[in-house]
Design a protein around this motif. Sequence first.
Motif, mmCIF file in Angstrom:
data_model
loop_
_atom_site.group_PDB
_atom_site.id
_atom_site.type_symbol
_atom_site.label_atom_id
_atom_site.label_comp_id
_atom_site.label_asym_id
_atom_site.label_seq_id
_atom_site.Cartn_x
_atom_site.Cartn_y
_atom_site.Cartn_z
ATOM 1 N N ARG A 86 32.591 -60.091 113.812
ATOM 2 C CA ARG A 86 31.494 -61.049 113.680
ATOM 3 C C ARG A 86 32.009 -62.451 113.366
ATOM 4 N N SER A 87 32.993 -62.503 112.435
ATOM 5 C CA SER A 87 33.478 -63.825 112.021
ATOM 6 C C SER A 87 34.993 -63.872 112.192
ATOM 7 N N GLY A 88 35.727 -63.984 111.074
ATOM 8 C CA GLY A 88 37.185 -64.129 111.174
ATOM 9 C C GLY A 88 37.969 -62.838 111.161
ATOM 10 N N ALA A 89 37.278 -61.685 111.117
ATOM 11 C CA ALA A 89 37.917 -60.357 111.120
ATOM 12 C C ALA A 89 38.778 -60.099 109.876
ATOM 13 N N ALA A 90 38.431 -60.733 108.778
ATOM 14 C CA ALA A 90 39.125 -60.435 107.507
ATOM 15 C C ALA A 90 38.972 -58.949 107.178
ATOM 16 N N PHE A 91 37.787 -58.425 107.470
ATOM 17 C CA PHE A 91 37.530 -57.004 107.205
ATOM 18 C C PHE A 91 38.534 -56.116 107.949
ATOM 19 N N ILE A 92 38.864 -56.495 109.189
ATOM 20 C CA ILE A 92 39.794 -55.695 109.990
ATOM 21 C C ILE A 92 41.195 -55.739 109.378
ATOM 22 N N ALA A 93 41.623 -56.927 108.969
ATOM 23 C CA ALA A 93 42.960 -57.059 108.371
ATOM 24 C C ALA A 93 43.081 -56.208 107.108
ATOM 25 N N GLY A 132 31.394 -56.119 113.379
ATOM 26 C CA GLY A 132 30.163 -56.777 113.817
ATOM 27 C C GLY A 132 29.019 -56.579 112.844
ATOM 28 N N SER A 133 28.134 -57.571 112.781
ATOM 29 C CA SER A 133 26.993 -57.515 111.858
ATOM 30 C C SER A 133 25.852 -56.708 112.460
ATOM 31 N N LYS A 134 25.320 -55.800 111.656
ATOM 32 C CA LYS A 134 24.085 -55.105 112.043
ATOM 33 C C LYS A 134 23.008 -55.713 111.154
ATOM 34 N N TYR A 135 22.147 -56.505 111.711
ATOM 35 C CA TYR A 135 21.195 -57.262 110.887
ATOM 36 C C TYR A 135 19.995 -56.418 110.519
ATOM 37 N N VAL A 136 20.281 -55.409 109.682
ATOM 38 C CA VAL A 136 19.242 -54.482 109.243
ATOM 39 C C VAL A 136 19.762 -53.748 107.999
ATOM 40 N N GLN A 137 18.863 -53.305 107.138
ATOM 41 C CA GLN A 137 19.302 -52.576 105.936
ATOM 42 C C GLN A 137 19.924 -51.244 106.344
ATOM 43 N N ILE A 186 30.109 -58.737 102.116
ATOM 44 C CA ILE A 186 29.967 -59.744 103.167
ATOM 45 C C ILE A 186 29.012 -60.847 102.683
ATOM 46 N N VAL A 187 29.152 -62.026 103.249
ATOM 47 C CA VAL A 187 28.170 -63.084 102.982
ATOM 48 C C VAL A 187 26.835 -62.602 103.557
ATOM 49 N N CYS A 188 25.782 -62.613 102.760
ATOM 50 C CA CYS A 188 24.523 -62.006 103.225
ATOM 51 C C CYS A 188 23.330 -62.706 102.600
HETATM 52 C C1 LIG Z 1 22.505 -58.371 106.862
HETATM 53 C C2 LIG Z 1 23.491 -59.484 107.053
HETATM 54 C C3 LIG Z 1 23.225 -60.778 106.565
HETATM 55 C C4 LIG Z 1 24.145 -61.831 106.754
HETATM 56 N N1 LIG Z 1 23.893 -63.083 106.238
HETATM 57 C C5 LIG Z 1 24.801 -64.099 106.403
HETATM 58 C C6 LIG Z 1 24.570 -65.399 105.852
HETATM 59 O O1 LIG Z 1 23.564 -65.613 105.214
HETATM 60 N N2 LIG Z 1 25.520 -66.354 106.059
HETATM 61 C C7 LIG Z 1 26.667 -66.111 106.765
HETATM 62 O O2 LIG Z 1 27.499 -67.010 106.944
HETATM 63 N N3 LIG Z 1 26.897 -64.895 107.296
HETATM 64 C C8 LIG Z 1 25.995 -63.893 107.121
HETATM 65 N N4 LIG Z 1 26.238 -62.649 107.646
HETATM 66 C C9 LIG Z 1 27.447 -62.460 108.445
HETATM 67 C C10 LIG Z 1 28.537 -61.744 107.663
HETATM 68 O O3 LIG Z 1 28.879 -62.404 106.505
HETATM 69 C C11 LIG Z 1 29.702 -61.550 108.613
HETATM 70 O O4 LIG Z 1 29.312 -60.514 109.442
HETATM 71 C C12 LIG Z 1 30.950 -61.132 107.948
HETATM 72 O O5 LIG Z 1 31.418 -62.193 107.200
HETATM 73 C C13 LIG Z 1 31.899 -60.707 109.036
HETATM 74 O O6 LIG Z 1 33.214 -60.767 108.587
HETATM 75 P P1 LIG Z 1 34.325 -60.078 109.459
HETATM 76 O O7 LIG Z 1 34.504 -60.812 110.759
HETATM 77 O O8 LIG Z 1 35.528 -59.927 108.567
HETATM 78 O O9 LIG Z 1 33.686 -58.624 109.679
HETATM 79 P P2 LIG Z 1 33.672 -57.654 110.917
HETATM 80 O O10 LIG Z 1 35.080 -57.306 111.292
HETATM 81 O O11 LIG Z 1 32.756 -58.134 112.009
HETATM 82 O O12 LIG Z 1 33.014 -56.365 110.222
HETATM 83 C C14 LIG Z 1 31.657 -56.357 109.848
HETATM 84 C C15 LIG Z 1 31.554 -56.056 108.371
HETATM 85 O O13 LIG Z 1 30.199 -56.184 107.972
HETATM 86 C C16 LIG Z 1 29.740 -54.958 107.407
HETATM 87 N N5 LIG Z 1 28.340 -54.812 107.827
HETATM 88 C C17 LIG Z 1 27.833 -55.008 109.067
HETATM 89 N N6 LIG Z 1 26.517 -54.795 109.066
HETATM 90 C C18 LIG Z 1 26.183 -54.445 107.805
HETATM 91 C C19 LIG Z 1 24.959 -54.053 107.176
HETATM 92 N N7 LIG Z 1 23.793 -53.994 107.829
HETATM 93 N N8 LIG Z 1 24.980 -53.728 105.849
HETATM 94 C C20 LIG Z 1 26.147 -53.764 105.157
HETATM 95 N N9 LIG Z 1 27.340 -54.115 105.707
HETATM 96 C C21 LIG Z 1 27.341 -54.454 107.005
HETATM 97 C C22 LIG Z 1 30.643 -53.883 107.986
HETATM 98 O O14 LIG Z 1 30.692 -52.728 107.149
HETATM 99 C C23 LIG Z 1 31.967 -54.633 108.026
HETATM 100 O O15 LIG Z 1 32.588 -54.642 106.781
HETATM 101 C C24 LIG Z 1 25.345 -61.590 107.470
HETATM 102 C C25 LIG Z 1 25.617 -60.286 107.947
HETATM 103 C C26 LIG Z 1 24.712 -59.238 107.751
HETATM 104 C C27 LIG Z 1 25.039 -57.854 108.266
#
Ligand SMILES: Cc1cc2nc3c(=O)[nH]c(=O)nc-3n(C[C@H](O)[C@H](O)[C@H](O)COP(=O)(O)OP(=O)(O)OC[C@H]3O[C@@H](n4cnc5c(N)ncnc54)[C@H](O)[C@@H]3O)c2cc1C
Length: 212
Positions: A86-93, A132-137, A186-188
């Motif tokens: 979704r963003s910088g893939a810190a989670f993957i690292a 990737g972000s799943k925009y749901v609880q 995650i930022v949420c």
């Molecule tokens: C519900 C939601 C609200 C968000 N709100 C904001 C925001 O206000 N501002 C902003 O800048 N970014 C927001 N994000 C984006 C989020 O912060 C980025 O997806 C995250 O930073 C991705 O980092 P990444 O590339 O390392 O993760 P990726 O490698 O893309 O991995 C995705 C990570 O997100 C977690 N994740 C995905 N969906 C969910 C979910 N439904 N519930 C719990 N964990 C989940 C996964 O477990 C995994 O750790 C939101 C994401 C979600 C899912």
Amino acid sequence: MIQIINKDACCGCTACASICTHKAITMQSDELGFFYPKVDKEICTNCNLCEKVCAFNEHYDTSCNFKEPLIFAVRHRDIHEIETSRSGAAFIAVSDYILERGGVVYGAGFTDHFKVIHKRAVNTEQRNEFKGSKYVQSDLTGIFEQVKADLKMGYTVLFSGTACQIAGLSSFLGSSLKKNLILIDIVCHGVPSPYIWRDYITYLEKNINRKL
Ligand SMILES: Cc1cc2nc3c(=O)[nH]c(=O)nc-3n(C[C@H](O)[C@H](O)[C@H](O)COP(=O)(O)OP(=O)(O)OC[C@H]3O[C@@H](n4cnc5c(N)ncnc54)[C@H](O)[C@@H]3O)c2cc1C
């Protein structure tokens, strides 16, 4: 016993249901599909553990918090990982590091018909579903107990989720099991409704006249 009068004071993390040894609490969906605890008063012994474990409780333990946050900007070196995250893939690292050392990773994935739930992964193939972000609880039913069992078995556990889910898990586990636990929140800004997601899928299926 836990009673949700103000919905703002519950994120559906399942800590209360998970800590209840009598299994008196089940998570039930409201009219929008958000999860809330429901107590079976016939089974409840009024031990109040459910109230104590709740991260929305004013006595929530913040003793592990840093006084000042340490802040780093992180971006994965592999562009493919960035493009598929979704963003910088810190989670993957971070999760790669854990998996390479035999640890387990928890994150948000899918079950039947795109329902979003938390899952356990022990290899990169399973973990990649969490990208990737799943925009749901997401539904955490049974997950906190599974994390606890993994930690008791001696695994290093990485758990990723929203900040309120992390707070719930942290409170549920207490301090003794946290040595091998890594938490990523995650930022949420908040999670959208599971029923809106479900209805959106139904809408798409009606339009294309077949199952997604
Ligand atoms: C519900 C939601 C609200 C968000 N709100 C904001 C925001 O206000 N501002 C902003 O800048 N970014 C927001 N994000 C984006 C989020 O912060 C980025 O997806 C995250 O930073 C991705 O980092 P990444 O590339 O390392 O993760 P990726 O490698 O893309 O991995 C995705 C990570 O997100 C977690 N994740 C995905 N969906 C969910 C979910 N439904 N519930 C719990 N964990 C989940 C996964 O477990 C995994 O750790 C939101 C994401 C979600 C899912």
